[in-house]
Design an enzyme around this catalytic site. Structure first.
Site, PDB file in Angstrom:
ATOM      1  N   SER A  99      23.701 -33.772  60.209  1.00 53.87           N
ATOM      2  CA  SER A  99      22.295 -33.441  60.395  1.00 53.87           C
ATOM      3  C   SER A  99      22.145 -32.181  61.235  1.00 53.87           C
ATOM      4  CB  SER A  99      21.586 -34.602  61.094  1.00 53.87           C
ATOM      5  OG  SER A  99      20.279 -34.227  61.483  1.00 53.87           O
ATOM      6  N   SER A 100      21.085 -31.454  60.962  1.00 54.38           N
ATOM      7  CA  SER A 100      20.766 -30.282  61.780  1.00 54.38           C
ATOM      8  C   SER A 100      20.381 -30.688  63.198  1.00 54.38           C
ATOM      9  CB  SER A 100      19.627 -29.495  61.141  1.00 54.38           C
ATOM     10  OG  SER A 100      18.450 -30.283  61.082  1.00 54.38           O
ATOM     11  N   TYR A 114      20.915 -40.518  67.692  1.00 57.58           N
ATOM     12  CA  TYR A 114      21.115 -40.187  66.279  1.00 57.58           C
ATOM     13  C   TYR A 114      21.921 -38.899  66.143  1.00 57.58           C
ATOM     14  CZ  TYR A 114      20.039 -38.424  61.623  1.00 57.58           C
ATOM     15  OH  TYR A 114      20.129 -37.901  60.369  1.00 57.58           O
ATOM     16  N   VAL A 170       7.099 -33.010  56.407  1.00 54.68           N
ATOM     17  CA  VAL A 170       5.743 -32.472  56.456  1.00 54.68           C
ATOM     18  C   VAL A 170       5.293 -31.873  55.124  1.00 54.68           C
ATOM     19  CG1 VAL A 170       6.396 -30.184  57.284  1.00 54.68           C
ATOM     20  CG2 VAL A 170       4.193 -31.146  57.924  1.00 54.68           C
ATOM     21  N   LYS A 174      25.808 -38.260  64.646  1.00 53.27           N
ATOM     22  CA  LYS A 174      26.133 -37.313  63.577  1.00 53.27           C
ATOM     23  C   LYS A 174      27.236 -36.353  64.022  1.00 53.27           C
ATOM     24  CE  LYS A 174      23.468 -38.750  60.332  1.00 53.27           C
ATOM     25  NZ  LYS A 174      24.043 -39.280  59.097  1.00 53.27           N
ATOM     26  N   ASN A 198      15.545 -30.592  56.811  1.00 55.77           N
ATOM     27  CA  ASN A 198      14.482 -31.430  56.254  1.00 55.77           C
ATOM     28  C   ASN A 198      14.466 -31.294  54.738  1.00 55.77           C
ATOM     29  OD1 ASN A 198      13.024 -32.268  58.836  1.00 55.77           O
ATOM     30  ND2 ASN A 198      13.225 -30.060  59.058  1.00 55.77           N
ATOM     31  N   ARG A 202      10.252 -25.014  61.223  1.00 50.91           N
ATOM     32  CA  ARG A 202      11.199 -26.004  60.725  1.00 50.91           C
ATOM     33  C   ARG A 202      11.899 -25.402  59.526  1.00 50.91           C
ATOM     34  NH1 ARG A 202       9.631 -31.604  61.879  1.00 50.91           N
ATOM     35  NH2 ARG A 202      11.722 -32.058  61.131  1.00 50.91           N
TER      36      ARG A 202
END
Length: 127
Positions: free
Chosen positions: A5-6, A29, A73, A33, A58, A97
Site C-alpha cells: 500500500s502507498s 495497517y 472519493v 504492509k 487509491n 491524492r
C-alpha cells in the site's frame, strides 16, 4: 506477488511518491504492509523466492459502490455530479491524492506475472 500500500509512505509531502522513498508507516495497517514487503525481501535473500510488492494507491473503476465506507472519493464525486449535487470536499481543497484506474492495476499484475520478471524482491508503485 504481495499487495502492499502507498500508506507505507506516511504523511511525507514529497510528490510524486516513488519506490526509493523511505517508508514511514503511521498506522498499524501501514506497518503491516511494510512488514509484508520485508518478508518478501527476506524470503528472496534466504531462499531465492522471487517476489514483487505492488504499492497500491487509491484504486477506482466501474461498479465501485459510492456508498461504501471504503469507497474512494472518485465514485462519490461521480455519484454527486450525476445527482446534480456539489461533491463534498473536506479541508481547504488543497489536499491531493493519487488514484489508479483498475484496468491499469490488472495490466501491471499480468505484466509482472511472467517468470524472470523480478530479479530480486522488487517494489512498484501503482498510481
Amino acid at each position: 506477488m504481495y499487495a502492499s500500500s502507498s500508506s507505507i509512505y506516511g504523511d511525507t509531502p514529497t510528490l510524486p511518491k516513488h519506490e526509493e522513498m523511505i517508508s514511514h508507516p503511521l498506522s498499524p495497517y501501514a506497518l503491516q504492509k511494510y512488514i509484508g514487503e520485508q518478508y518478501c525481501r527476506l524470503f528472496y535473500e534466504l531462499y531465492g523466492l522471487e517476489a514483487v510488492s505492488l504499492r497500491y494507491f487509491n484504486i477506482f473503476g466501474p461498479r465501485q459502490d459510492p456508498n461504501s465506507v471504503y469507497s474512494a472519493v472518485i465514485p462519490k464525486f461521480i455519484d454527486a455530479f450525476l445527482e446534480g449535487s456539489p461533491p463534498a470536499i473536506f479541508g481547504d481543497g488543497d489536499q491531493s491524492r493519487d488514484f489508479t484506474y483498475i484496468d491499469n492495476v490488472v495490466q501491471a499484475i499480468f505484466s509482472l506475472c511472467r517468470p524472470g520478471t523480478c530479479t530480486e524482491s522488487d517494489q512498484y508503485c501503482l498510481w
